[in-house]
Design an enzyme around this catalytic site. Structure first.
Site, PDB file in Angstrom:
ATOM      1  N   GLU A   1       0.722  -1.466   0.142  1.00  0.00           N
ATOM      2  CA  GLU A   1      -0.265   0.264  -0.102  1.00  0.00           C
ATOM      3  C   GLU A   1       0.917   1.476   0.099  1.00  0.00           C
ATOM      4  O   GLU A   1       0.403   2.355   0.824  1.00  0.00           O
ATOM      5  CB  GLU A   1      -1.016  -0.024   1.195  1.00  0.00           C
ATOM      6  CG  GLU A   1      -2.336  -0.984   0.509  1.00  0.00           C
ATOM      7  CD  GLU A   1      -3.153  -1.206   1.522  1.00  0.00           C
ATOM      8  OE1 GLU A   1      -3.729   0.065   1.341  1.00  0.00           O
ATOM      9  OE2 GLU A   1      -3.873  -2.133   1.992  1.00  0.00           O
TER      10      GLU A   1
HETATM   11  N1  CAA Z   1      -6.044  11.571  -3.600  1.00  0.00           N
HETATM   12  C1  CAA Z   1      -6.956  11.468  -4.998  1.00  0.00           C
HETATM   13  N2  CAA Z   1      -6.502  12.516  -6.174  1.00  0.00           N
HETATM   14  C2  CAA Z   1      -5.127  12.135  -5.905  1.00  0.00           C
HETATM   15  C3  CAA Z   1      -4.469  11.708  -5.233  1.00  0.00           C
HETATM   16  C4  CAA Z   1      -5.281  11.411  -3.713  1.00  0.00           C
HETATM   17  N3  CAA Z   1      -4.641  10.613  -2.282  1.00  0.00           N
HETATM   18  N4  CAA Z   1      -2.792  11.470  -4.687  1.00  0.00           N
HETATM   19  C5  CAA Z   1      -2.881  11.918  -6.553  1.00  0.00           C
HETATM   20  N5  CAA Z   1      -4.083  12.443  -6.627  1.00  0.00           N
HETATM   21  C6  CAA Z   1      -3.958  12.709  -8.188  1.00  0.00           C
HETATM   22  C7  CAA Z   1      -3.541  14.605  -8.799  1.00  0.00           C
HETATM   23  O1  CAA Z   1      -4.464  15.091  -8.096  1.00  0.00           O
HETATM   24  C8  CAA Z   1      -3.389  13.407  -9.880  1.00  0.00           C
HETATM   25  O2  CAA Z   1      -4.923  14.298 -10.304  1.00  0.00           O
HETATM   26  P1  CAA Z   1      -4.632  14.991 -11.922  1.00  0.00           P
HETATM   27  O3  CAA Z   1      -4.277  13.960 -12.881  1.00  0.00           O
HETATM   28  O4  CAA Z   1      -6.030  16.038 -11.711  1.00  0.00           O
HETATM   29  O5  CAA Z   1      -3.684  16.500 -11.636  1.00  0.00           O
HETATM   30  C9  CAA Z   1      -2.752  12.752 -10.681  1.00  0.00           C
HETATM   31  O6  CAA Z   1      -3.974  11.684  -9.415  1.00  0.00           O
HETATM   32  C10 CAA Z   1      -1.849  11.862 -10.233  1.00  0.00           C
HETATM   33  O7  CAA Z   1      -1.200  12.292  -9.155  1.00  0.00           O
HETATM   34  P2  CAA Z   1       0.675  13.281  -9.852  1.00  0.00           P
HETATM   35  O8  CAA Z   1       0.720  12.933 -10.371  1.00  0.00           O
HETATM   36  O9  CAA Z   1       0.838  13.362  -8.255  1.00  0.00           O
HETATM   37  O10 CAA Z   1       0.622  10.686  -9.652  1.00  0.00           O
HETATM   38  P3  CAA Z   1       2.534  10.168  -9.962  1.00  0.00           P
HETATM   39  O11 CAA Z   1       1.898   8.979 -10.985  1.00  0.00           O
HETATM   40  O12 CAA Z   1       3.250  10.722  -9.576  1.00  0.00           O
HETATM   41  O13 CAA Z   1       2.039   8.980  -8.189  1.00  0.00           O
HETATM   42  C11 CAA Z   1       2.658   8.515  -6.263  1.00  0.00           C
HETATM   43  C12 CAA Z   1       2.022   9.663  -7.355  1.00  0.00           C
HETATM   44  C13 CAA Z   1       1.834   9.388  -4.877  1.00  0.00           C
HETATM   45  C14 CAA Z   1       3.583   8.050  -6.352  1.00  0.00           C
HETATM   46  C15 CAA Z   1       1.352   7.069  -6.371  1.00  0.00           C
HETATM   47  O14 CAA Z   1       1.770   6.290  -8.182  1.00  0.00           O
HETATM   48  C16 CAA Z   1       1.362   6.262  -5.649  1.00  0.00           C
HETATM   49  O15 CAA Z   1       0.778   6.017  -4.550  1.00  0.00           O
HETATM   50  N6  CAA Z   1       2.038   4.892  -5.364  1.00  0.00           N
HETATM   51  C17 CAA Z   1       2.116   3.893  -5.093  1.00  0.00           C
HETATM   52  C18 CAA Z   1       1.456   2.735  -5.050  1.00  0.00           C
HETATM   53  C19 CAA Z   1       0.733   2.170  -3.967  1.00  0.00           C
HETATM   54  O16 CAA Z   1       0.662   3.314  -3.055  1.00  0.00           O
HETATM   55  N7  CAA Z   1       0.655   0.961  -4.498  1.00  0.00           N
HETATM   56  C20 CAA Z   1      -0.250  -0.270  -3.714  1.00  0.00           C
HETATM   57  C21 CAA Z   1      -0.625  -1.232  -4.323  1.00  0.00           C
HETATM   58  S1  CAA Z   1      -2.216  -1.938  -3.301  1.00  0.00           S
HETATM   59  C22 CAA Z   1      -1.430  -3.639  -2.168  1.00  0.00           C
HETATM   60  O17 CAA Z   1      -0.142  -2.744  -1.948  1.00  0.00           O
HETATM   61  C23 CAA Z   1      -2.616  -3.681  -1.648  1.00  0.00           C
HETATM   62  C24 CAA Z   1      -2.583  -4.274  -1.227  1.00  0.00           C
HETATM   63  O18 CAA Z   1      -1.663  -6.241  -1.322  1.00  0.00           O
HETATM   64  C25 CAA Z   1      -2.414  -4.898   0.860  1.00  0.00           C
END
Ligand code: CAA
Length: 379
Positions: A363
């Protein structure tokens, strides 16, 4: 500020603790060893009303708050981290987005059985080439009349194969990158939806982690969750809540390991006295307890903000970052306090230390949490 749980929340904690200690703890080591979860424990969680804690009773939930749900994950994880993530992935990553973004029909059809525990939920975002970079999905959903056709592979899916209902994020318009992604609800048994390999892991071994394979998998358009192009936002918002769940899992693991270490230090005698009589060990215990308490405040604060309808993305990332690092540090010290015994499978701290590691990874890794926190600070 009132740093006190309500009577209802305290009662829930006691109920979950009693259940976890009497029914889960005796099976935790064997489930870890066999990499298998006892389904009857899930049925008991459903009977106790734990499978839909933060959802309205009109959808089969318990109508309680998020903090109550977080306390339940903490208490389960205190004895068995696999139980904690089972409930957390089910609730935060599958039932929650359906509740938040689903139509009335989707909620009646899917949230109800999830909340009542008749179905188990999972979430499919990660792919071989899209881990931390979650926006670069290769799984495609192509519109075809009243359906979408899904093609692609998801990996590392918690509750995979075990679950009945999956929230899956796919690209409907690759040219638009993350803005071209869409969320779908997919039922197990849908033709073209199968499971690939099961992961054999260092920790949370009783939790199922599978590949999901979609080959020409036809999904009715009515199973689209939210609008086309909203998938990445739905995933990010889902993870904002999910991270509080993982933070609670980490907190529970840390508390469980601390409780074991404290008890052991009072009974283990060396040099003619309990090892807890040594100041060096007392200071270790003091540092562990202080870190756990600080983690608990961050975790509960994030859940409180979510319940209050206030922004919580930064605080959930802080809670997960801090609690997961505390879990790793505390479980490592708990093994140290147990000495050679702690390195064996005779004592649960060995499993707890293995289980803690994943909380710094899934996550969103600790590095991604720092990225999320820094982005919020610099906005
Ligand atoms: N809430 C709402 N919108 C959001 C947001 C949030 N928390 N975070 C980003 N956004 C939106 C932004 O506003 C942006 O919107 P626009 O396109 O309208 O401008 C868009 O999303 C893109 O945002 P970023 O440019 O910040 O995106 P990014 O590509 O740079 O990625 C990141 C940001 C935080 C690195 C994200 O990719 C991330 O969280 N990566 C990690 C993924 C992750 O946690 N994976 C876990 C998998 S699930 C898992 O693990 C489950 C399990 O097994 C238990």
């Amino acid at each position: 500020m009132i740093f006190r749980l309500s009577e209802e929340q305290e009662m829930l904690r006691q109920t979950v603790r009693d259940f976890a200690e009497s029914e889960i703890a005796p099976k935790a080591a064997e489930m870890d060893e066999k990499e298998d979860y006892d389904r009857s424990l899930w049925d008991r969680m459903a009977q106790l009303g734990l499978t839909g804690i933060p959802f309205s009773d009109s959808y089969g939930g318990a109508g309680m708050d998020n903090l109550s749900y977080i306390i339940a994950v903490e208490e389960l994880s205190r004895v068995c981290a696999s139980s904690g993530v089972l409930l957390s992935a089910h609730t935060s990553l599958c039932a929650w987005p359906i509740d938040a973004f689903g139509t009335e029909g989707q909620k009646q059809k899917y949230l109800n059985p999830l909340a009542e525990g008749r179905s188990v939920g999972a979430f499919g975002l990660t792919e071989p080439g899209a881990g931390s970079d979650a926006g670069s999905l290769k799984t495609i959903a192509r519109r075809d009349g009243d359906d979408y056709i899904l093609d692609g592979t998801k990996i590392f899916i918690t509750n995979g194969e075990w679950a009945d209902i999956y929230v899956v994020i796919a690209s409907t318009d690759p040219a638009k990158k993350h803005r071209g992604t869409t969320a779908f609800i997919v039922e197990k048994g849908t033709p073209g939806f199968s499971f690939g390999k099961k992961e054999h892991k260092m920790g949370i071994r009783a939790s199922y982690t599978y590949e999901l394979i979609f080959e020409n998998c036809r999904i009715p358009a009515e199973n689209r969750l939210g609008e086309e192009g909203q998938g990445f936002k739905i995933a990010m918002m889902t993870l904002d809540g999910g991270r509080i769940g993982i933070a609670a899992q980490a907190l529970g693991i840390a508390q469980g390991a601390f409780d074991q270490a404290l008890a052991y230090s009072k009974t283990r005698e060396q040099f003619g006295k309990p090892i807890s009589a040594n100041q060096g060990l007392q200071w270790m215990l003091a540092d562990m307890a202080t870190a756990i308490e600080a983690a608990r405040l961050l975790v509960y604060q994030a859940a409180y903000l979510k319940d209050a309808g206030l922004p919580y993305s930064k605080q959930s990332a802080m809670a997960k970052l801090y609690a997961s690092e505390v879990a790793m540090a505390v479980t490592t010290k708990a093994v140290q306090i147990h000495g050679g015994y702690g390195y064996t499978r005779e004592y649960p701290v060995e499993r707890m230390m293995r289980d803690a590691k994943i909380t710094e990874i899934y996550e969103g890794t600790s590095e991604i949490q720092r990225t999320v926190i820094a982005a919020a600070l610099l906005k």
